[in-house]
Every structure is written in structure tokens, then in C-alpha cells.
Design an enzyme around this catalytic site. Sequence first.
Site, PDB file in Angstrom:
ATOM      1  N   GLU A  50       1.119  -1.131   0.110  1.00 29.10           N
ATOM      2  CA  GLU A  50      -0.158   0.089  -0.089  1.00 29.10           C
ATOM      3  C   GLU A  50       0.938   1.072  -0.133  1.00 29.10           C
ATOM      4  O   GLU A  50       1.733   1.523   0.770  1.00 29.10           O
ATOM      5  CB  GLU A  50      -1.096  -0.014   1.497  1.00 29.10           C
ATOM      6  CG  GLU A  50      -1.597   1.354   1.317  1.00 29.10           C
ATOM      7  CD  GLU A  50      -2.620   1.210   2.676  1.00 29.10           C
ATOM      8  OE1 GLU A  50      -2.626   2.456   3.066  1.00 29.10           O
ATOM      9  OE2 GLU A  50      -2.740   0.240   3.342  1.00 29.10           O
ATOM     10  N   ARG A  54       0.506  10.499   0.961  1.00 28.25           N
ATOM     11  CA  ARG A  54       0.652  11.344   1.930  1.00 28.25           C
ATOM     12  C   ARG A  54       1.730  12.110   1.347  1.00 28.25           C
ATOM     13  O   ARG A  54       2.270  13.206   2.050  1.00 28.25           O
ATOM     14  CB  ARG A  54       1.273  10.557   3.192  1.00 28.25           C
ATOM     15  CG  ARG A  54       0.201   9.980   3.861  1.00 28.25           C
ATOM     16  CD  ARG A  54       0.655   9.311   5.510  1.00 28.25           C
ATOM     17  NE  ARG A  54      -0.470   8.490   5.884  1.00 28.25           N
ATOM     18  CZ  ARG A  54      -0.345   8.040   7.267  1.00 28.25           C
ATOM     19  NH1 ARG A  54       0.498   8.350   8.032  1.00 28.25           N
ATOM     20  NH2 ARG A  54      -1.264   7.476   7.659  1.00 28.25           N
ATOM     21  N   THR A  77      -4.331   6.025   2.108  1.00 29.52           N
ATOM     22  CA  THR A  77      -4.757   7.412   2.466  1.00 29.52           C
ATOM     23  C   THR A  77      -5.285   8.196   1.313  1.00 29.52           C
ATOM     24  O   THR A  77      -4.985   9.250   1.201  1.00 29.52           O
ATOM     25  CB  THR A  77      -3.418   8.039   2.944  1.00 29.52           C
ATOM     26  OG1 THR A  77      -2.496   7.284   3.557  1.00 29.52           O
ATOM     27  CG2 THR A  77      -3.735   9.475   3.822  1.00 29.52           C
ATOM     28  N   LYS A 137     -10.536  -1.616   6.572  1.00 28.46           N
ATOM     29  CA  LYS A 137      -9.376  -1.214   7.231  1.00 28.46           C
ATOM     30  C   LYS A 137      -9.761  -0.896   8.916  1.00 28.46           C
ATOM     31  O   LYS A 137     -10.777  -0.229   9.046  1.00 28.46           O
ATOM     32  CB  LYS A 137      -8.795  -0.222   6.593  1.00 28.46           C
ATOM     33  CG  LYS A 137      -7.635   0.617   7.600  1.00 28.46           C
ATOM     34  CD  LYS A 137      -6.607   1.459   6.685  1.00 28.46           C
ATOM     35  CE  LYS A 137      -5.427   1.992   7.377  1.00 28.46           C
ATOM     36  NZ  LYS A 137      -4.717   2.616   6.391  1.00 28.46           N
TER      37      LYS A 137
END
Length: 218
Positions: A50, A54, A77, A137
Site C-alpha cells: 500500500e 501522503r 490514504t 481497514k
Amino acid sequence: MTSVQDDEQTKSVPETIAATRILPVVVLENASAAPDLAAALTAGGLRAIEVTFRTAAAAEAIRLMAERPDLLVGAGTVLTPAQVDQAADAGAKFVVSPGFSPAVVRHCQERGLPVFPGAATATEIQMALDAGLETVKFFPAEQLGGVGMIKALAAPFRSVRFIPTGGVNTGNLADYLGVPAVLAVGGTWMVAPALLAAGQWDEVTRLTAAAVAAARPA
């Protein structure tokens, strides 16, 4: 080298992630490091990664890693539909978000991308189920109650599988993976920023291999 694309003909994305039960959560400041990182992780036995949005390097890092046929690359994210498009266009095969965004989930589904939204409460899990999703998640895992909270949520939601992320490490890895409802854990210890910045790829491989080995008995 086994092709992930070939595997996906018979396995779903969650099953591919579950093959090693570890999903490294990567924050890359420089996309040029992506090929070396991908090589280090696969050498350690991992099949999926993943790459988080960010940093500004995320889309290019995904594009470079997605060139490998033996690695399933996802975007993390992801907060907006626009980022879903960036991820998909770069070659991401799945999307992870820290919370449940109906707009993000809907856009992922429109683009045919598996999505694992963050779900920390029973209400959010029911929202995921309403959207046709059964893998979520659980973030930030330790701060939300860790293993005990997952067990409590799994009791009424028997079809749901969790990917706990946040505070998972070698010390509690077995505890999380010992919960039947846990599909895999998200972790950063094998891809710590200091290791990536220093280009310590052998150490990344060593830590990855140790994590994969520790996850296997669980």
C-alpha cells in the site's frame, strides 16, 4: 516469477493480500526509490503493498511499482475521488482509505477498484456492508482498542474481515493474526522512513522476511 495479473484470474485482491497476511504501508518521499523498494519487499516474500497518498511522490511511485508483475500495488490514504483517479491511472489495483467516505467508495466502484475503507465503529461497518463491502481497514488499531475491539466488532459482523493498521508491530503481530476475522495487518516497521531514506534495502528485505515468517504460524 509468478504474475500477480495471472493470479487475479483465480484469486481476488483480498485473497492475494491474505497470502502473506502482511500489507506494508509505505510513505515515499522520492519516487525514484520505488523500484528498489519493490524489489526488496518481493525478495522478502511479500506480494502486496500500500503506497500512501501522503506525499507528492505517491502516484509516480505506484506507477513504477505497478510495472512489476509479481507485486500487487494499492493506494492508501485516499481521501477524495480525484485521488482515486490518480491512483487508478497510475496502475493501483486497490484503494485503502483511513475512514469511510461514500464518495470515495462509490468512485472506486465506478472504476472497478476494490476498496477497503476505514471502519472504527459498528455504524461504519454497517455502512460498508450497505455499500457491498466486506473487508475494511481498522485504523488506528491500537488506539481504538486493538485485538479486543476487533473481536467485539467481529461477533455481530461475522462476514466482515479486518485489516488492522496503526500500532501493529512484531510484538503484537501474532495477537492480531490470531483473530479469525483479521485478513491481514498493515505495518510500517519493515518500511520505516529512516530505512527508505538511507536506501537500506537489505534491511528492508530482512525485516520483511522475518515478518512473513512470523505471520505464517498465526
